[in-house]
Design an enzyme around this catalytic site. Structure first.
Site, PDB file in Angstrom:
ATOM      1  CB  ILE A   9      -0.959  -0.024   1.206  1.00 16.91           C
ATOM      2  CG1 ILE A   9      -2.017  -1.123   1.018  1.00 16.91           C
ATOM      3  CG2 ILE A   9      -1.630   1.332   1.401  1.00 16.91           C
ATOM      4  CD1 ILE A   9      -2.842  -1.402   2.258  1.00 16.91           C
ATOM      5  CG  ASP A  28      10.302   0.295   3.941  1.00 18.92           C
ATOM      6  OD1 ASP A  28       9.096   0.289   3.626  1.00 18.92           O
ATOM      7  OD2 ASP A  28      10.892  -0.711   4.373  1.00 18.92           O
ATOM      8  CB  VAL A  52       7.736   2.899  12.884  1.00 17.91           C
ATOM      9  CG1 VAL A  52       7.623   3.511  11.494  1.00 17.91           C
ATOM     10  CG2 VAL A  52       7.355   1.420  12.872  1.00 17.91           C
ATOM     11  CE1 TYR A 140      -2.082  -5.559  11.402  1.00 16.35           C
ATOM     12  CE2 TYR A 140      -4.366  -6.171  10.996  1.00 16.35           C
ATOM     13  CZ  TYR A 140      -3.214  -5.517  10.609  1.00 16.35           C
ATOM     14  OH  TYR A 140      -3.185  -4.821   9.425  1.00 16.35           O
TER      15      TYR A 140
END
Length: 250
Positions: A9, A28, A52, A140
């Site tokens: 995405i 990334d 991240v 999740y």
């Protein structure tokens, strides 16, 4: 700036924003892949490495993006999933999922808020699982539900600066993140049986929505979450745990 922009995405979004004339910074954890994807886009793109789960890395990525010019759009795409029933889930797997999907999104929004020009836009990628529970998906589902609330809080806090914050919630999309589903017999079929439009999504389905949300056509939209899942939120989520158990027992 597309965080998690080297595949899936995120990469489709990088192409969509570059096509409308934006200079795109692909960030990334795989810095080499980010460089390759940026090179494919040519002068319309550049690349930085960003993990991240490491705030210093996120801060450095934003500083590098800002050094290249005004920053008006940030998209947070990084994510992963660990499958496991609650009685069996390893704490490390739970923590990794929360760290990447929820805390990672918070760090991206935090440093986007510090770096964006007033009037900018942030989009976070949540999931169908942010609103629809699934067996063996506790980590999740919890992380993505947290992303939806985080987006609403950020929209409230940043509205005075004209910064809009929204989320997109994909269902089953053909990306590397979900490639493992095809290894579980019957699981993809059950997804599609519970998707009224009868097909999996493709990354461009999500990228087109992100492009809209980050454009002036969406100038009066903030704090919203867009379900992009072929109608799957109207039905039931597949029994992931049952399918995995059947595979292992077989």
């Amino acid at each position: 700036m597309i965080v998690g922009g080297a595949s899936g995405i995120g990469l489709a979004t990088a192409h969509a924003l570059a096509a409308r004339g934006d200079h795109v910074v692909i960030a990334d954890i795989n810095g080499q892949a980010a460089q390759q994807r940026a090179a494919e886009l040519g002068e319309a793109a550049s690349a930085v490495t960003a993990d991240v789960t490491d705030e210093d890395s996120v801060a450095a990525a934003f500083a590098a993006a800002r050094a290249a010019g005004p920053l008006r759009t940030v998209v947070s795409c990084a994510g992963l999933s660990v499958i496991g029933a609650i009685p069996d889930i390893e704490l490390a797997g739970w923590q990794t999922t929360i760290d990447v999907c929820l805390t990672g999104t918070m760090l991206v929004i935090k440093h986007a808020a510090r770096t964006l020009d007033d009037g900018g836009s942030i989009v976070a990628v949540s999931s169908l699982n942010g609103r629809q529970p699934g067996t063996a998906m506790a980590a999740y589902c919890s992380a993505k539900a947290g992303v939806l609330m985080l987006v609403q809080v950020a929209a409230l806090e940043l509205a005075a600066r004209g910064i809009r914050v929204n989320a997109v919630s994909p269902g089953l999309v053909d990306t590397p993140l979900v490639a493992g589903l095809a290894m579980v017999p019957g699981l993809t079929d059950e997804y599609l049986e519970n998707t009224p439009l009868g097909r999996a999504g493709v990354p461009d389905d999500i990228a087109d929505a992100v492009e809209f949300l980050t454009s002036q056509r969406a100038a009066w939209i903030t704090g919203s979450a867009f379900d992009i899942n072929g109608g799957a939120h109207l039905k039931r989520y597949p029994d992931v745990l049952g399918k995995v158990q059947a595979l292992t027992e077989g």
